[in-house]
Design a protein around this motif. Structure first.
Motif, PDB file in Angstrom:
ATOM      1  N   GLU A   1       0.894  -1.320  -0.185  1.00 45.87           N
ATOM      2  CA  GLU A   1      -0.136   0.004  -0.239  1.00 45.87           C
ATOM      3  C   GLU A   1       0.975   1.182   0.185  1.00 45.87           C
ATOM      4  O   GLU A   1       0.553   2.276  -0.772  1.00 45.87           O
ATOM      5  N   GLY A   2       2.022   1.368   0.632  1.00 46.00           N
ATOM      6  CA  GLY A   2       2.564   2.735   0.764  1.00 46.00           C
ATOM      7  C   GLY A   2       4.094   2.401   0.186  1.00 46.00           C
ATOM      8  O   GLY A   2       3.929   1.443  -0.967  1.00 46.00           O
ATOM      9  N   ASN A   3       4.894   3.027   0.481  1.00 45.29           N
ATOM     10  CA  ASN A   3       6.356   2.982  -0.523  1.00 45.29           C
ATOM     11  C   ASN A   3       7.132   2.639   0.854  1.00 45.29           C
ATOM     12  O   ASN A   3       7.942   3.534   1.413  1.00 45.29           O
ATOM     13  N   HIS A   4       7.261   1.323   0.989  1.00 48.39           N
ATOM     14  CA  HIS A   4       8.322   1.102   2.319  1.00 48.39           C
ATOM     15  C   HIS A   4       9.562   0.377   1.612  1.00 48.39           C
ATOM     16  O   HIS A   4       9.579  -0.590   1.363  1.00 48.39           O
TER      17      HIS A   4
ATOM     18  N   ARG B   1       3.021  10.160  -2.478  1.00 51.93           N
ATOM     19  CA  ARG B   1       2.932  10.742  -1.299  1.00 51.93           C
ATOM     20  C   ARG B   1       4.039  11.679  -0.994  1.00 51.93           C
ATOM     21  O   ARG B   1       5.109  11.758  -1.466  1.00 51.93           O
TER      22      ARG B   1
ATOM     23  N   HIS C   1       4.783  10.327   4.764  1.00 49.52           N
ATOM     24  CA  HIS C   1       3.580   9.822   4.238  1.00 49.52           C
ATOM     25  C   HIS C   1       3.812   8.591   3.656  1.00 49.52           C
ATOM     26  O   HIS C   1       2.908   7.625   3.762  1.00 49.52           O
ATOM     27  N   ASN C   2       4.981   8.537   3.170  1.00 44.89           N
ATOM     28  CA  ASN C   2       5.323   7.343   2.217  1.00 44.89           C
ATOM     29  C   ASN C   2       5.340   6.037   3.057  1.00 44.89           C
ATOM     30  O   ASN C   2       5.013   4.849   2.730  1.00 44.89           O
ATOM     31  N   ARG C   3       5.882   6.352   4.378  1.00 47.14           N
ATOM     32  CA  ARG C   3       6.003   5.309   5.327  1.00 47.14           C
ATOM     33  C   ARG C   3       4.833   5.005   6.411  1.00 47.14           C
ATOM     34  O   ARG C   3       5.006   4.353   7.406  1.00 47.14           O
ATOM     35  N   CYS C   4       3.805   5.670   6.071  1.00 45.02           N
ATOM     36  CA  CYS C   4       2.675   5.870   7.063  1.00 45.02           C
ATOM     37  C   CYS C   4       1.697   4.544   6.927  1.00 45.02           C
ATOM     38  O   CYS C   4       1.449   4.364   5.819  1.00 45.02           O
TER      39      CYS C   4
ATOM     40  N   ARG D   1      -8.147   4.877   0.595  1.00 49.59           N
ATOM     41  CA  ARG D   1      -6.619   4.813   0.217  1.00 49.59           C
ATOM     42  C   ARG D   1      -5.994   6.403   0.129  1.00 49.59           C
ATOM     43  O   ARG D   1      -5.039   6.432   0.080  1.00 49.59           O
TER      44      ARG D   1
ATOM     45  N   ARG E   1      -5.004  10.182   5.286  1.00 48.34           N
ATOM     46  CA  ARG E   1      -3.670  10.706   5.398  1.00 48.34           C
ATOM     47  C   ARG E   1      -3.851  11.341   6.851  1.00 48.34           C
ATOM     48  O   ARG E   1      -4.578  11.952   7.031  1.00 48.34           O
TER      49      ARG E   1
ATOM     50  N   ALA F   1       7.463   6.607   9.506  1.00 46.77           N
ATOM     51  CA  ALA F   1       6.814   7.852   9.073  1.00 46.77           C
ATOM     52  C   ALA F   1       7.085   9.196   9.942  1.00 46.77           C
ATOM     53  O   ALA F   1       7.094  10.294   9.233  1.00 46.77           O
TER      54      ALA F   1
END
Lengths: 541, 237
Positions: free
Chosen positions: B95-98, B132, B145-148, B174, B177, B206
């Motif tokens: 979902e995020g950018n982890h 994000r 926000h990429n890691r939230c 989705r 935020r 995050a």
């Protein structure tokens, strides 16, 4: 308002109406208004004036007469005829009774039983006198002056009324739970946040007969010991809001809500709260959060609202249609109601019939009426040249029913057994030009957009399910996609925090159950059997 | 105060009246995966990782929300639950950018540790790569926000412990935020006290301290329990 004044008001209005040569009622609900009912009404009024029929023929508004697809609808109350597709130019013929018309034994009306919609086509939603003339507020009088709260609850319990919001929870049981709480402050909330695509049952009831809902709420307030009620309505239904505001003002002026109802010590105030259009706010705990001014997202249950709801107080939440059933049950008794419909779910249910069917609109039938009767007898069947493929019930939380299951009785127990649900009453008929994978994708997109984002399975799971479905409809499906969909569907059902996420996979599960070959055709043969999806690499049609 | 005895994974465990299954399990040293629940903060039941099986109930229950009851038989670790948790973690990762290798909390991240504990060695879902932003307007803190993962620990710590309610959630689904004040840059916030409780409770990278090396980014939300105990006992060290 006293019992004597109510009786006098009723008789005076009935007498006034009976002395008219005719009372012509124009549908004044969103569906017909959008097809020009406003202009028709004005032309009728002008024609009455032109012919000098001022005191003899009255033009009034009324609620939904059902056959919305053939609107604008007009009813002559003296002739008991309904005119469809009326244009402003038809005014002279309508007033003269020379316009082609439908009678009450028209197939559309024959299979119906109109309890909640009883006043639609008969009374003007903007006049409280019309509602009173039709016997309105008699049940409230009875409940306030001649019944104890326990007696009211007993009537509702014995009637077998089940919540019309979709889950079908026994209303009497819920009322009893709230009544039993020892709390000086309690609330009654009317859930009017109807958000299923294509569904307009509640909106039509609010626009067409708002006093019925108010009366049901005040009776509920008396039964559970609440003094304050809230109606949570959608901001997208401005007409329903306007009608409710008018009705609340009228009822307050007549002391039918507010303080000292019927000159007793019973007070019950009703206020409106307007939602900002989030589908999830139809979920009861999210709705409560929204009324409190918080973010519209569900809270953990338990505690359930009857125990701890609005601002922590015991709260009774029922749907519009549930409250609308209450006055008639109190007035006619539990016996009477329990004999209508199916034994395990008595009464009637309103459906919004739409899609590929000859007659579309609002139908109210006894619970347990078969889907076939609704589609073929009332709806006039699928038009010639088209082939029935499936019926979708229950909105985004529901499922698709194939032709082989058309005989299913529409009730709270039979529909879940075949993988769908009653829901709040959406009913969409689909023909062979509809792609079932595409339908599943459509509803999944709806759930994805409407997920509040609080819990992981719903927020992220709907996104992934939607992306898989989209991939399949693009002709880029993978042989493992069906298994992945089922795995995610399982996850959402098992772990989501509220009904939205739990039910979101239903359209996928039911289409996979009855139309699996369509998924397989998309994935393996790269072909959409309904020729609806444009496959990757395929030239534009 | 009455005490209940229940069985968790075959072990007899005691729980105080009102205590959740999660708390009772943790007291007994039984590890139930979780990302949103923190002792001392309200439980939103958002991550759904602590779902457990209770004998006689056909639905799974979130251990952080369900009160322990006398005679309850709980299973926290079945192959179905394990598979479910893997899916949830994979959903979060997609979902995020982890990207752990460039993350400030690499090695101290709860999402990373949980993925490792659950043997998540790859993600079966299409990564979303959402666009994000990062808010670096605050003097000492950053919000990426990429890691939230929207566990809302920061929101609750800010509201319930610090009482500032600077942080909240905006948008839905989705697009939901974390925001500061009325979606203004954090650095412009007039309600933020700069206490840093949000950063310390954040399970991922995050929320982070600016200008600190990754080695100093170890977080521990246990301090919330200490604050609550200190306020109750009126003893401050």
């Amino acid at each position: 308002m006293t019992p004597q004044i109510l009786a006098r008001a009723r008789e005076a209005e009935q007498d006034r109406q009976s002395r008219l040569r005719d009372r012509i009622l124009c549908c004044t609900v969103a569906g017909c208004l959008s097809s020009g009912a406003g202009a028709v009404r004005r032309s009728l009024e002008q024609e009455v004036e032109r012919q000098g029929l001022g005191g003899a023929v009255e033009i009034a508004g009324t609620g939904c007469m059902g056959l919305c697809g053939d609107g604008p609808l007009i009813r002559s109350s003296k002739r008991d005829l309904i005119y469809s597709k009326v244009a402003p130019g038809h005014a002279p013929a309508v007033i003269a009774g020379a316009h082609p018309a439908m009678t009450a034994d028209h197939p559309f009306y024959k299979g119906q039983r109109r309890l909640v919609l009883a006043n639609s086509g008969r009374a003007d939603p903007e006049r409280i006198r019309d509602y009173i003339a039709a016997g309105g507020y008699e049940a409230l009088l009875q409940a306030v002056t001649r019944m104890t709260p326990d007696e009211i609850i007993s009537v509702i319990r014995r009637s077998g009324l089940r919540g019309r919001g979709g889950a079908g929870y026994p209303a009497g049981l819920k009322w009893e739970l709230v009544a039993r709480q020892k709390s000086p402050v309690k609330y009654v909330v009317c859930n009017a946040d109807e958000g299923d695509p294509g569904a307009f049952m509640n909106r039509s009831v609010l626009e067409g007969d708002p006093h019925r809902v108010l009366e049901g709420m005040v009776i509920a307030g008396r039964a559970v010991g609440a003094q304050q009620g809230f109606i949570y309505a959608r901001g997208e239904s401005p007409l329903a809001i306007e009608r409710l505001q008018t009705a609340i003002g009228q009822a307050r002026n007549e002391r039918l809500c507010g303080e000292r109802i019927f000159d007793t010590s019973f007070n019950f105030r009703i206020d409106l709260r307007i939602g900002a259009g989030a589908y999830v706010c139809g979920e009861e705990t999210a709705l409560i959060a929204s009324i409190e001014g918080g973010r519209g997202q569900p809270r953990p249950r338990p505690p359930y609202p009857p125990e701890s709801g609005l601002w922590g107080a015991p709260t009774l939440i029922n749907n519009v249609e549930t409250f609308a059933n209450v006055p008639a049950i109190v007035a006619n008794g539990a016996e009477w109601f329990s004999k209508i419909g199916a034994p395990a779910s008595p009464g009637t249910k309103i459906f919004a019939l739409a899609g590929r069917v000859a007659r579309t609109g609002l139908v109210e039938v006894p619970v347990g009426t078969s889907l076939q009767t609704i589609i073929e007898d009332i709806g006039g069947g699928v038009p010639e040249g088209y082939e029935f493929k499936a019926a979708q019930t229950g909105g985004p939380a529901g499922g698709c029913i194939p032709a082989s299951a058309l005989g299913v009785p529409m009730d709270y127990d039979s529909l879940p057994a075949i993988g769908t649900m009653m829901g709040s009453g959406g009913l969409i008929v689909m023909d062979s030009s509809t792609c079932m994978v595409d339908i599943a994708r459509f509803f999944m997109e709806f759930c994805m957009e409407e997920s509040c984002g609080k819990c992981v399975p719903c927020r992220a799971g709907t996104v992934q399910m939607h992306s898989i479905l989209e991939r399949i409809t693009r002709g880029e499906g993978d042989p493992r996609d069906i298994a992945r969909l089922m795995e995610l569907a399982d996850l959402l059902q098992n772990t989501s925090a509220c009904g939205l996420g739990i039910a979101a996979p239903n359209p996928v599960i039911s289409t996979l159950r009855y139309f699996r070959e369509e998924y397989e055709s998309h994935i393996h043969a790269r072909r959409c059997p309904a020729a609806r999806c444009r496959m990757h690499g395929e030239a534009a049609a | 105060m009455s005490v209940h005895t229940l069985e968790i994974d075959g072990r007899m465990v005691t729980a105080l009246e009102g205590e959740t299954i999660l708390a009772a399990a943790e007291d007994a040293g039984i590890f139930i995966p979780k990302l949103c629940a923190v002792e001392g903060l309200s439980a939103p039941g958002a991550c759904r990782l602590c779902m457990v099986e209770i004998a006689g109930q056909n639905k799974l229950r979130a251990a952080c929300l369900t009160r322990a009851a006398e005679g309850m038989v709980v299973r926290t670790e079945t192959s179905a639950l394990r598979e479910q948790r893997k899916l949830l973690v994979e959903l979060l990762l997609a979902e995020g950018n982890h990207v752990c290798s460039v993350c400030v909390v690499n090695g101290y991240c709860e999402l990373q540790s949980l993925a490792a504990a659950l043997d998540v060695d790859h993600v079966r879902f299409t990564p979303r790569y959402p666009a994000r932003t990062i808010d670096l307007s605050h003097e000492r803190f950053g919000l990426d926000h990429n890691r939230c993962i929207l566990c809302t620990r920061c929101v609750r710590a800010c509201d319930e412990i610090e009482g500032a309610h600077t942080l909240d959630v905006a948008g839905r689904g989705r697009t939901a935020r974390i925001i500061t004040d009325l979606a203004e840059p954090w650095g412009h916030s007039e309600s933020c006290t700069g206490c840093g409780k949000c950063v310390r409770t954040c399970p991922t990278g995050a929320l982070f301290l600016k200008n600190k090396p990754a080695a100093e980014m170890k977080k521990d939300s246990g301090f919330i329990r200490q604050i609550i105990a200190a306020r109750r006992e009126k003893i401050w060290i």
